[in-house]
Write a protein that holds these residues in place. Structure first.
Motif, PDB file in Angstrom:
ATOM      1  N   VAL A  34       0.851  -1.195   0.000  1.00  0.00           N
ATOM      2  CA  VAL A  34       0.000   0.000   0.000  1.00  0.00           C
ATOM      3  C   VAL A  34       0.889   1.248   0.000  1.00  0.00           C
ATOM      4  O   VAL A  34       1.779   1.377   0.846  1.00  0.00           O
ATOM      5  CB  VAL A  34      -0.926   0.016   1.237  1.00  0.00           C
ATOM      6  CG1 VAL A  34      -1.850   1.223   1.192  1.00  0.00           C
ATOM      7  CG2 VAL A  34      -1.732  -1.283   1.318  1.00  0.00           C
ATOM      8  N   PRO A  35       0.654   2.186  -0.921  1.00  0.00           N
ATOM      9  CA  PRO A  35       1.474   3.402  -0.957  1.00  0.00           C
ATOM     10  C   PRO A  35       1.346   4.225   0.324  1.00  0.00           C
ATOM     11  O   PRO A  35       0.386   4.067   1.097  1.00  0.00           O
ATOM     12  CB  PRO A  35       0.908   4.180  -2.153  1.00  0.00           C
ATOM     13  CG  PRO A  35       0.180   3.172  -2.972  1.00  0.00           C
ATOM     14  CD  PRO A  35      -0.325   2.146  -2.011  1.00  0.00           C
ATOM     15  N   ASP A  36       2.299   5.102   0.563  1.00  0.00           N
ATOM     16  CA  ASP A  36       2.194   6.040   1.682  1.00  0.00           C
ATOM     17  C   ASP A  36       0.909   6.847   1.547  1.00  0.00           C
ATOM     18  O   ASP A  36       0.442   7.139   0.434  1.00  0.00           O
ATOM     19  CB  ASP A  36       3.380   6.997   1.695  1.00  0.00           C
ATOM     20  CG  ASP A  36       4.669   6.322   2.108  1.00  0.00           C
ATOM     21  OD1 ASP A  36       4.616   5.188   2.622  1.00  0.00           O
ATOM     22  OD2 ASP A  36       5.740   6.923   1.897  1.00  0.00           O
ATOM     23  N   ALA A  37       0.347   7.225   2.686  1.00  0.00           N
ATOM     24  CA  ALA A  37      -0.913   7.963   2.677  1.00  0.00           C
ATOM     25  C   ALA A  37      -0.880   9.050   3.733  1.00  0.00           C
ATOM     26  O   ALA A  37      -0.149   8.965   4.724  1.00  0.00           O
ATOM     27  CB  ALA A  37      -2.084   7.013   2.934  1.00  0.00           C
ATOM     28  N   ASP A  38      -1.699  10.085   3.514  1.00  0.00           N
ATOM     29  CA  ASP A  38      -1.843  11.155   4.500  1.00  0.00           C
ATOM     30  C   ASP A  38      -2.747  10.731   5.644  1.00  0.00           C
ATOM     31  O   ASP A  38      -2.642  11.243   6.763  1.00  0.00           O
ATOM     32  CB  ASP A  38      -2.431  12.399   3.831  1.00  0.00           C
ATOM     33  CG  ASP A  38      -1.579  12.880   2.680  1.00  0.00           C
ATOM     34  OD1 ASP A  38      -0.409  13.229   2.916  1.00  0.00           O
ATOM     35  OD2 ASP A  38      -2.071  12.888   1.537  1.00  0.00           O
ATOM     36  N   ALA A  39      -3.667   9.794   5.346  1.00  0.00           N
ATOM     37  CA  ALA A  39      -4.602   9.299   6.353  1.00  0.00           C
ATOM     38  C   ALA A  39      -4.927   7.844   6.042  1.00  0.00           C
ATOM     39  O   ALA A  39      -4.912   7.416   4.887  1.00  0.00           O
ATOM     40  CB  ALA A  39      -5.883  10.132   6.364  1.00  0.00           C
ATOM     41  N   VAL A  40      -5.223   7.080   7.105  1.00  0.00           N
ATOM     42  CA  VAL A  40      -5.632   5.688   6.964  1.00  0.00           C
ATOM     43  C   VAL A  40      -6.968   5.507   7.667  1.00  0.00           C
ATOM     44  O   VAL A  40      -7.169   6.018   8.779  1.00  0.00           O
ATOM     45  CB  VAL A  40      -4.590   4.729   7.578  1.00  0.00           C
ATOM     46  CG1 VAL A  40      -5.097   3.287   7.544  1.00  0.00           C
ATOM     47  CG2 VAL A  40      -3.262   4.839   6.845  1.00  0.00           C
ATOM     48  N   VAL A  41      -7.876   4.799   7.010  1.00  0.00           N
ATOM     49  CA  VAL A  41      -9.157   4.427   7.622  1.00  0.00           C
ATOM     50  C   VAL A  41      -9.182   2.911   7.740  1.00  0.00           C
ATOM     51  O   VAL A  41      -9.065   2.204   6.734  1.00  0.00           O
ATOM     52  CB  VAL A  41     -10.347   4.915   6.779  1.00  0.00           C
ATOM     53  CG1 VAL A  41     -11.671   4.420   7.394  1.00  0.00           C
ATOM     54  CG2 VAL A  41     -10.337   6.431   6.664  1.00  0.00           C
ATOM     55  N   PHE A  42      -9.324   2.408   8.954  1.00  0.00           N
ATOM     56  CA  PHE A  42      -9.388   0.966   9.199  1.00  0.00           C
ATOM     57  C   PHE A  42     -10.851   0.586   9.302  1.00  0.00           C
ATOM     58  O   PHE A  42     -11.504   0.817  10.311  1.00  0.00           O
ATOM     59  CB  PHE A  42      -8.644   0.611  10.480  1.00  0.00           C
ATOM     60  CG  PHE A  42      -8.440  -0.879  10.690  1.00  0.00           C
ATOM     61  CD1 PHE A  42      -7.248  -1.487  10.310  1.00  0.00           C
ATOM     62  CD2 PHE A  42      -9.427  -1.655  11.265  1.00  0.00           C
ATOM     63  CE1 PHE A  42      -7.054  -2.851  10.511  1.00  0.00           C
ATOM     64  CE2 PHE A  42      -9.246  -3.014  11.467  1.00  0.00           C
ATOM     65  CZ  PHE A  42      -8.059  -3.623  11.085  1.00  0.00           C
ATOM     66  N   ALA A  43     -11.383   0.005   8.208  1.00  0.00           N
ATOM     67  CA  ALA A  43     -12.801  -0.335   8.140  1.00  0.00           C
ATOM     68  C   ALA A  43     -13.006  -1.824   7.916  1.00  0.00           C
ATOM     69  O   ALA A  43     -14.041  -2.247   7.400  1.00  0.00           O
ATOM     70  CB  ALA A  43     -13.468   0.462   7.013  1.00  0.00           C
TER      71      ALA A  43
END
Length: 296
Positions: free
Chosen positions: A60-69
């Motif tokens: 998974v690429p770097d992200a500004d935010a992560v949502v764990f759903a």
């Protein structure tokens, strides 16, 4: 803003759609080929990976935010712990240890953490009183989301979903046939569940948000409204005691019958969130129209 949506399923795909339309860059993560195909069909990037596997998450690429759903699939407390506690901890560490770690990490929880309040109102400040092994896991997961994310310098936050409904999950027959038991329903349409997470990402830094619509409703009142809207006879009613005497109830069903509360969205409203479906009346309009068309 690039947002990685881990366990990008029923709500996650809608969240990705909304983020894309708002000019953001969503990335949906699922472990199955069918799951990633559904994300791609929705029009945004998909990565096939197990969200509880640290090695897989390197895809998974770097992200500004992560949502764990991610979902545990409605299974028992042990399965829930593997996903919501151990898997969540793994995901937080996997992203938090990167050179370009996210600023935000949002975990989607459930109003099941409140337990029984005898029909009284609950909100973000209400003490959590889980009543089953599985809801105890959910409370522990909330703690992990907030505290472990903070250890990595990320803002760990929680969005608690009320009962989800919407396309493919209206379950009309469940309410207009058979019998209905007393108690409250706290609901939110899928589009608004996704909308609240998007709102949390874009508009507020509240550590906990309760995602529920404007009108918790008693099950009998909802069933009667739905039957009338669909043009059928109202269903039979049962008291809680009568239904609990039955020997065909699962643990989850028994918990739903013995935990009564009304969830308040006062904080969410005060922050400025505007619902697409403020109550079940708007939310079920399409389903009712389709039912009547099929029945005519």
């Amino acid at each position: 803003m690039r947002v990685a949506i881990l366990g990008c399923g029923y709500v996650g795909i809608e969240l990705g759609r909304q983020l894309r339309e708002a000019g953001h860059e969503p990335i949906g993560v699922r472990r199955s080929a069918d799951g990633t195909a559904a994300i791609e069909d929705a029009g945004f990037e998909a990565v096939r990976a197990d969200v509880t596997d640290a090695d897989d998450l390197t895809k998974v690429p770097d992200a500004d935010a992560v949502v764990f759903a991610a979902s545990s699939g409605g299974r028992d407390a042990a399965a829930a712990r593997r996903v919501y506690v151990e898997g969540l901890r793994t995901a937080i560490d996997a992203f938090g240890e990167r050179d370009n770690s996210p600023e935000q990490f949002i975990y989607t929880s459930s109003t099941g953490v409140y337990g029984d309040h005898g029909g009284d109102w609950v909100d973000e400040e209400t003490e959590l009183e889980p009543t089953t092994a599985k809801t105890e896991v959910l409370v522990e997961a909330e703690r992990v989301a907030r505290e472990r994310a903070a250890e990595h310098g990320m803002a760990g936050r929680v969005v608690r979903f009320a009962g989800l409904y919407g396309p493919d999950r209206y379950r009309l027959e469940r309410y207009i046939t058979g019998s209905v038991v007393e108690g409250y329903l706290n609901m939110i349409h899928r589009d608004d569940a996704a909308g609240v997470v998007r709102f949390a990402l874009e508009e507020t830094d509240e550590p906990v948000l309760l995602a529920v619509d404007d009108e918790p409703v008693s099950r009998p009142a909802f069933a009667d409204w739905l039957a009338d809207a669909c043009g059928v006879e109202p269903p039979e009613k049962e008291t809680r005691a009568e239904r609990l005497d039955a020997d065909d109830l699962s643990e989850a069903a028994r918990r739903r019958l013995t935990t009564s509360k009304r969830c308040s969205n006062h904080l969410l409203r005060s922050l400025g969130y505007e619902f697409a479906y403020p109550t079940f009346r708007e939310g079920y309009a399409d389903a009712v129209e389709a039912y009547r068309a099929e029945s005519s």
